[in-house]
Design an enzyme around this catalytic site. Sequence first.
Site, short mmCIF file in Angstrom:
data_model
loop_
_atom_site.label_atom_id
_atom_site.label_comp_id
_atom_site.label_asym_id
_atom_site.label_seq_id
_atom_site.Cartn_x
_atom_site.Cartn_y
_atom_site.Cartn_z
CE LYS A 22 -1.66 2.01 3.73
NZ LYS A 22 -2.44 2.66 4.79
CG ASN A 23 2.78 2.52 3.49
OD1 ASN A 23 1.64 2.97 3.44
ND2 ASN A 23 3.33 2.14 4.63
NE ARG A 93 -2.32 11.42 9.45
CZ ARG A 93 -2.19 12.70 9.75
NH1 ARG A 93 -1.52 13.49 8.96
NH2 ARG A 93 -2.74 13.19 10.83
CB CYS A 117 -3.36 6.30 11.44
SG CYS A 117 -3.71 4.73 10.69
NE ARG A 122 1.58 9.28 10.75
CZ ARG A 122 1.10 8.21 10.12
NH1 ARG A 122 0.35 8.36 9.07
NH2 ARG A 122 1.36 7.00 10.54
CB VAL A 124 1.35 18.63 5.38
CG1 VAL A 124 0.51 17.39 5.59
CG2 VAL A 124 0.60 19.88 5.82
CB ILE A 330 9.09 6.71 14.02
CG1 ILE A 330 10.28 5.79 13.74
CG2 ILE A 330 8.63 7.42 12.74
CD1 ILE A 330 11.44 6.41 13.03
#
EC number: 2.5.1.7
Length: 421
Positions: A22-23, A93, A117, A122, A124, A330
Amino acid sequence: MDKLIITGGARLDGEIRISGAKNSALPILAATLLCDGPVTVGNLPHLHDITTMIELFGRMGIEPVIDEKLSVEIDPRTIKTLIAPYELVKTMRASILVLGPMVARFGEAEVALPGGCAIGSRPVDLHIRGLEAMGAVIDVEGGYIKAKAPEGGLRGAHFFFDTVSVTGTENIMMAAALAKGRSVLQNAAREPEVVDLANFLNAMGAKVSGAGTDTITIDGVERLGSAFYKVMPDRIETGTYLVAAAVTGGRVKVKDTDPTILEAVLEKLREAGAEITCGEDWIELNMHGKRPKAVNVRTAPYPAFPTDMQAQFISLNAIAEGTGAVIETIFENRFMHVYELHRMGAHIQVEGNTAIVTGIETLKGAPVMATDLRASASLVISALVAQGDTLIDRIYHIDRGYECIEEKLQMLGAKIRRVPG
């Protein structure tokens, strides 16, 4: 809302095929917007986020052609609107990934601030700053990022990422493919999915070098042409099924995968007592009925241990011999699954960014709730080995990242079924 009911105690045994990543699929789909002809992308996983991305293209006036094997042909020349609306973007996202390609190819874009999620902040801002370095004018207003390329198009730039960002690296790399001149991205993400995207861009005629290192160089070209490209296998899905086999003391062979992109995880599974053999496109794990040993894990950017496997290893440690520390470097706010595992009897203490897990012989089935994609995978793994039934609610999180999870686990002998909410 669907739920999963899992009756624990079955030792997993058998073979399954791993889906496309998917990523990797999401940025590759976004990158098709750069092309001035039809592009075919193969090995796409059947997942909600992929469907949403294809639906987003439909909303923009592009009509993707999908075959029964979930290869998709996209011709971006039919695009009618350069807006990615909130009602689609709010659930995913990765929708931010269309920003760079649209500004580079069409000179402007309007993308709603993304959802997905709820892990950490996170931001941008790296995407925005990278595009601004290439000359784009960007305003954030009314929940939308509005971007315009300068007259004559984006210009190549040197850009340093002050924190490693996978989607940030991907977005700026895609934009740079059509920018005028050379771009150099420093402190770039090194993940295999970034390499896969670079390979796809090069298949369309881009000039990208250095992907897989922390410095990526892109020499902009005038146009990108048609291509066929197959998405790489999903390393996190691969790792998840291997951990499930280890936790149940079983034997599982995963096919259509790549052992070279999972070395940090395989090393930890060997440390836990698993016997692992690998071929070019398969991995077999055999626990010979043994209980795993607890392992210490510290997440860090690739090629170190992936944050997306952290929750699964907490589940492994929860039933292992001994005590293991799991350190998350992370994302903040990524131990939400721990409180659900407590309901199953797990002994886990969270101190800041560290979870100390003391293994016990048996967990007990309980009603639990998935809080995000990888946390939900850890609940499934724990349920497979727990005594009695576990009911997992909010499994739409699982469906965002795992194709046909109950069918694949049933093929391995798990007692699992989906029930409508």
